[in-house]
Design an enzyme around this catalytic site. Structure first.
Site, PDB file in Angstrom:
ATOM      1  N   GLU A  12       0.804  -1.233   0.000  1.00 62.06           N
ATOM      2  CA  GLU A  12       0.000   0.000   0.000  1.00 62.06           C
ATOM      3  C   GLU A  12       0.834   1.279   0.000  1.00 62.06           C
ATOM      4  O   GLU A  12       0.593   2.178   0.801  1.00 62.06           O
ATOM      5  CB  GLU A  12      -0.980  -0.030   1.181  1.00 62.06           C
ATOM      6  CG  GLU A  12      -1.865  -1.269   1.147  1.00 62.06           C
ATOM      7  CD  GLU A  12      -2.866  -1.350   2.306  1.00 62.06           C
ATOM      8  OE1 GLU A  12      -2.742  -0.578   3.265  1.00 62.06           O
ATOM      9  OE2 GLU A  12      -3.760  -2.206   2.238  1.00 62.06           O
ATOM     10  N   GLU A  24      -5.547 -10.934  -2.186  1.00 68.45           N
ATOM     11  CA  GLU A  24      -6.405 -10.883  -0.988  1.00 68.45           C
ATOM     12  C   GLU A  24      -7.876 -10.941  -1.382  1.00 68.45           C
ATOM     13  O   GLU A  24      -8.714 -10.233  -0.831  1.00 68.45           O
ATOM     14  CB  GLU A  24      -6.107  -9.607  -0.187  1.00 68.45           C
ATOM     15  CG  GLU A  24      -4.647  -9.444   0.168  1.00 68.45           C
ATOM     16  CD  GLU A  24      -4.348  -8.245   1.086  1.00 68.45           C
ATOM     17  OE1 GLU A  24      -5.292  -7.695   1.687  1.00 68.45           O
ATOM     18  OE2 GLU A  24      -3.167  -7.871   1.184  1.00 68.45           O
TER      19      GLU A  24
HETATM   20  C1  GLA Z   1      -4.857  -4.972   3.873  1.00 68.48           C
HETATM   21  C2  GLA Z   1      -3.591  -5.719   4.233  1.00 68.48           C
HETATM   22  C3  GLA Z   1      -3.888  -7.073   4.808  1.00 68.48           C
HETATM   23  C4  GLA Z   1      -5.009  -7.061   5.793  1.00 68.48           C
HETATM   24  C5  GLA Z   1      -6.196  -6.410   5.166  1.00 68.48           C
HETATM   25  C6  GLA Z   1      -7.427  -6.463   6.016  1.00 68.48           C
HETATM   26  O1  GLA Z   1      -5.429  -5.445   2.726  1.00 68.48           O
HETATM   27  O2  GLA Z   1      -2.742  -5.899   3.142  1.00 68.48           O
HETATM   28  O3  GLA Z   1      -2.731  -7.552   5.441  1.00 68.48           O
HETATM   29  O4  GLA Z   1      -4.617  -6.414   6.961  1.00 68.48           O
HETATM   30  O5  GLA Z   1      -5.845  -5.071   4.863  1.00 68.48           O
HETATM   31  O6  GLA Z   1      -7.228  -6.013   7.318  1.00 68.48           O
END
Ligand code: GLA
Length: 352
Positions: A163, A270
């Site tokens: 991020e 994710e």
């Molecule tokens: C982000 C992070 C993850 C996780 C998610 C949800 O996507 O990359 O590691 O913490 O938030 O909490």
């Protein structure tokens, strides 16, 4: 069939990296549904984010049957691995990596650098003064070497940074202490340190909303710039926390094509699909979720640049989306329900 015999029938051997790995004691009610991972084996590994306490439960059996890749949901985040400078706690991360090894699964490492999980000590000198740029980079190098070095050869891909892009931030980067103290070069250094620590690992920038056009343009430029400088960036992790409407499947398709044109891999890192955003989940929403998962998998499979697909959880029994929801109002974003039974979305994805 006598129970013992049923157990034997439900055991299987699988070949991973040339080694036969035996996955045993899969309960018949789990093993009667085709494995997601074996169904997609010709295309990409299918992963799930896990906590170590899930491994020895029924969720762990479901994991071993349906998935061939794992990501530590939290155990490898910097503040968990090195809460105090020089004091590493690898127990939780080791449990996940060992489980993966026993079951012939790949491990995606998540993550070496994330502004939200950088422990406070990174930013202070011993006398309490703000840490210098050099000190912070030295600490980053030590952390990355300790972690990526420990799992060398066992973690095949790292989310090196998480991020870091922000469409409204300075130079398209998120305005964090990393940027303020080190400058934009912190990203390149993180990749170089990861490369030193494990020359064979695939190295990724991981981010959310990578399909949003302004943010996507920032990320494309950053990846191109880093690669032009010779920084070892192999791919982009698309988090893909989505809902029933956004992003459109066409935007996902377009995004994957744009990154492929840069010559980098795409990992879906994710994946989950909220169905509780504006209305309570029910059969109709579960069907829409199934259709949308099917369409997405079709797009993932159409892109040879997509080399991994990981879900952010094993089943609806545990998902970060429910952390703040009441028990009467739970989301159901994954392929297996809270009782670990396959949902319409599972059946849609194994048809693809
Ligand atoms: C982000 C992070 C993850 C996780 C998610 C949800 O996507 O990359 O590691 O913490 O938030 O909490």
């Amino acid at each position: 069939m006598p129970l013992r015999l049923r157990m034997i029938v439900a055991s299987f051997a699988t070949v991973v990296n040339g080694c036969a790995v035996v996955v045993d004691r899969v309960p018949p009610d789990i093993a009667r549904h085709p494995s997601l991972a074996r169904h997609h084996a010709a295309k990409f590994p299918i992963g799930a984010a896990v906590e170590p306490w899930q491994l020895e439960t029924r969720a762990g059996q479901l994991l071993a049957w349906h998935f061939n890749s794992v990501t530590a949901e939290n155990a490898m985040k910097p503040a968990n691995l090195q809460p105090v400078e020089g004091r590493f706690d690898f127990a939780a991360a080791d449990a996940i990596v060992d489980f993966a090894g026993r079951h012939g699964m790949k491990v995606r490492g998540h993550t070496l650098l994330w502004h939200e999980e950088t422990p406070e000590w990174f930013w202070r000198e011993a006398d309490g003064k703000p840490a210098t740029r050099e000190r912070v980079l030295e600490r980053l190098r030590t952390h990355v070497h300790a972690v990526a070095g420990r799992y060398r050869g066992r973690v095949y891909a790292w989310d090196v940074v998480n991020e870091v892009v922000h469409p409204l931030g300075p130079g398209c980067l998120r305005d964090t202490r990393w940027l303020q103290v080190v400058g934009p070069e912190y990203i390149a250094w993180a990749f170089r340190y990861a490369r030193e620590a494990d020359p064979s690992a695939r190295l990724f920038l991981n981010d959310f909303e990578t399909t949003e056009p302004t943010k996507r343009a920032c990320l494309l430029r950053l990846v191109a710039d880093l690669r032009a400088q010779g920084v070892p960036v192999h791919g982009v992790g698309h988090q893909m926390h989505i809902d029933l409407e956004k992003p459109t499947v066409a935007e996902v398709d377009k995004t994957l094509g744009l990154f492929a044109a840069l010559g980098v891999e795409g990992h879906i890192t994710e994946l989950d699909m909220s169905i509780a955003a504006n209305a309570a989940p029910g059969p109709a929403r579960l069907e829409r979720q199934a259709a949308r998962y099917a369409a997405l998998f079709e797009v993932f499979m159409a892109h040879p640049s997509v080399t991994a697909v990981s879900f952010w959880g094993i089943s609806d029994a545990r998902t970060w989306l429910n952390a703040k929801r009441s028990p009467a109002d739970l989301d159901q974003p994954l392929l297996f329900d809270a009782q670990l039974a396959p949902k319409p979305a599972y059946f849609a994805v194994v048809k693809k």
